[in-house]
Design an enzyme around this catalytic site. Structure first.
Site, PDB file in Angstrom:
ATOM      1  N   CYS A  90      42.193  40.214  49.838  1.00 16.28           N
ATOM      2  CA  CYS A  90      41.649  40.512  48.515  1.00 16.28           C
ATOM      3  C   CYS A  90      40.483  39.615  48.136  1.00 16.28           C
ATOM      4  CB  CYS A  90      42.739  40.391  47.453  1.00 16.28           C
ATOM      5  SG  CYS A  90      44.088  41.573  47.656  1.00 16.28           S
ATOM      6  N   GLN A 150      53.309  41.967  49.446  1.00 15.16           N
ATOM      7  CA  GLN A 150      52.888  41.388  48.180  1.00 15.16           C
ATOM      8  C   GLN A 150      53.802  41.742  47.011  1.00 15.16           C
ATOM      9  OE1 GLN A 150      48.725  41.573  47.216  1.00 15.16           O
ATOM     10  NE2 GLN A 150      48.098  41.414  49.340  1.00 15.16           N
ATOM     11  N   ARG A 210      43.761  51.772  29.727  1.00 17.86           N
ATOM     12  CA  ARG A 210      44.684  52.607  28.962  1.00 17.86           C
ATOM     13  C   ARG A 210      44.839  51.981  27.571  1.00 17.86           C
ATOM     14  NH1 ARG A 210      47.144  52.287  34.036  1.00 17.86           N
ATOM     15  NH2 ARG A 210      48.588  50.673  33.316  1.00 17.86           N
ATOM     16  N   SER A 237      48.164  45.328  39.453  1.00 17.31           N
ATOM     17  CA  SER A 237      46.775  45.791  39.505  1.00 17.31           C
ATOM     18  C   SER A 237      46.709  47.258  39.887  1.00 17.31           C
ATOM     19  CB  SER A 237      45.983  44.953  40.509  1.00 17.31           C
ATOM     20  OG  SER A 237      46.577  45.026  41.798  1.00 17.31           O
ATOM     21  N   HIS A 338      41.478  47.006  40.810  1.00 12.53           N
ATOM     22  CA  HIS A 338      41.363  46.007  41.885  1.00 12.53           C
ATOM     23  C   HIS A 338      40.942  46.695  43.185  1.00 12.53           C
ATOM     24  CE1 HIS A 338      42.109  42.810  44.612  1.00 12.53           C
ATOM     25  NE2 HIS A 338      43.429  42.851  44.660  1.00 12.53           N
ATOM     26  N   CYS A 368      44.322  35.369  44.671  1.00 13.26           N
ATOM     27  CA  CYS A 368      45.403  35.343  45.652  1.00 13.26           C
ATOM     28  C   CYS A 368      45.079  36.360  46.735  1.00 13.26           C
ATOM     29  CB  CYS A 368      46.742  35.652  45.006  1.00 13.26           C
ATOM     30  SG  CYS A 368      46.859  37.275  44.222  1.00 13.26           S
ATOM     31  N   GLY A 370      46.441  38.344  50.621  1.00 22.34           N
ATOM     32  CA  GLY A 370      47.494  38.647  51.567  1.00 22.34           C
ATOM     33  C   GLY A 370      47.542  37.635  52.696  1.00 22.34           C
TER      34      GLY A 370
END
Length: 387
Positions: A90, A150, A210, A237, A338, A368, A370
């Site tokens: 990420c 994750q 939203r 996310s 994301h 953060c 993986g």
């Protein structure tokens, strides 16, 4: 002696939700849209660019075979402009920015474009794991587990830091509230690149938001990873599409190009952390980058901590003592999305423009990643023209 590295422009596409407005656009073409806009806004001749360093996570299918290079060609830039694609999960495009800064600071390059792209509509999340076990049995045996994932890691963090579902959902609702406020105030307008669509319309606004999200509306969602868990689609996310990029150079080269540096690359750090807990890396990464910068947490005026799951920024806040009001002030990935390989550059773009608009001297971003790694970067404001 190391040179200074500065960023003279930072832009991003609006973030598209999965199977939404950007789903029909090939990620190479999405990359090209951002690259062309960078050249247009700055007036930089692409032939002068030393390299394009491009982040992308799931490098399969439409995103395989050095997508950065094909984005350069799709943009119509000269064939002489090279590109490389990097993958630090990420944090890929944050790593791309780090590498661009390092190259400029060392004197190897003078002018670099760094960023990333991800089309999670076209190349689905987890597609890379369908044909094999990416971490191998030896790694699983080392940690005595059957998987490294994750979602379950986010559940571990929620339990470790005693974060209830109500607290997590409250954080998620606040992310949407802040994002809505940012949209309505025009906070994103300067950084966005409108994307032309096949039907002749233009995609110009993040579509994951939203409005009216509350703890009560989120309470109806079922946990995703454990029947008795706290993590669900509403406090995680969003799966998204998007691209973002920055231009990194020296102050001297910027002056030659007639460009005003916005921020200086002040410090960067990357760490490894427990790959089972996985998502706690931003905590030691933040401590490391602050030590390198000679700063403390109170010196930082704005933070972008990627909202992979609500427990990530909440655990980070608990451990660092950072001001929650300064953390993700414009909302984050829970509300806006994301798009993996683009997210590091998206966070940088949001942070840099927020710093300039509000006269904030230091900003810090961290992701953060993986496998249990994390990047952290500190920028220092140079251009106070909008403050």
């Amino acid at each position: 002696m190391l040179r200074e590295a500065v960023i003279v422009e930072a832009i991003r596409t609006p973030i598209g939700k999965r199977n939404g407005s950007l789903a029909e656009i090939h990620p190479v073409d999405l990359t090209a849209i951002v690259l062309r806009e960078l050249s247009s806004r700055t007036g930089i001749d692409p032939a002068e660019i030393d390299d394009v360093i491009w982040g992308c996570v799931t490098q399969l299918g439409d995103q395989s075979s050095n997508i950065g290079r094909f984005g350069v060609l799709a943009a119509g830039w000269p064939e002489t402009v090279p590109a490389v694609t990097v993958n630090r999960a990420c944090g890929s495009s944050q790593q791309a920015i780090d590498q661009a800064a390092h190259a400029v600071m060392s004197g190897a390059f003078d002018l670099v474009v760094a960023g990333g792209v991800e089309s999670m509509s076209r190349v689905p999340l987890g597609a890379a794991r369908e044909s094999g076990l990416p971490y191998g049995q030896t790694v699983l045996d080392r940690y005595g587990v059957t998987e490294l994932a994750q979602g379950p890691s986010a559940e571990m963090i929620a339990r470790e830091w005693r974060l209830s579902r109500v607290v997590l959902d409250g954080y998620a609702a606040e992310s949407h509230r802040r994002a809505a406020e940012a949209v309505d105030s025009g906070a994103f307008s300067r950084q966005l690149v409108p994307v032309p669509l096949e039907d002749g319309s233009t995609f110009s606004m993040d579509e994951g938001l939203r409005r009216g999200t509350t703890i009560e509306t989120l309470s109806a969602l079922k946990p995703t990873f454990r029947a008795d868990g706290t993590i669900h689609a509403g406090n995680a996310s969003q799966i998204s599409d998007g691209a973002a990029a920055v231009v990194v150079t020296t102050p001297e080269r910027a002056a030659e190009l007639g460009l005003t540096p916005i921020v200086r690359y002040h410090a960067g750090a990357v760490v490894g952390d427990n790959p089972v807990m996985m998502l706690t890396g931003p905590i030691p990464a933040t401590r490391k980058v602050l030590r390198r910068a000679g700063l403390n947490i109170r010196d930082i005026g704005a933070f972008e901590v990627n909202e992979a799951f609500a427990p990530v920024p909440l655990a980070w806040l608990a451990e660092t003592g950072a001001d929650p009001r300064r953390t993700n002030p414009l909302g984050g990935a829970i509300a806006l999305g994301h798009p993996l390989g683009a997210s590091g550059a998206i966070l940088a773009t949001r942070l840099i423009h927020h710093m300039r608009s509000n006269g904030i001297r230091y900003g810090l971003q961290t992701m953060c990643e993986g496998g249990g790694t994390a990047n952290a970067t500190i920028f220092e404001l140079l251009d106070r023209s909008a403050s």
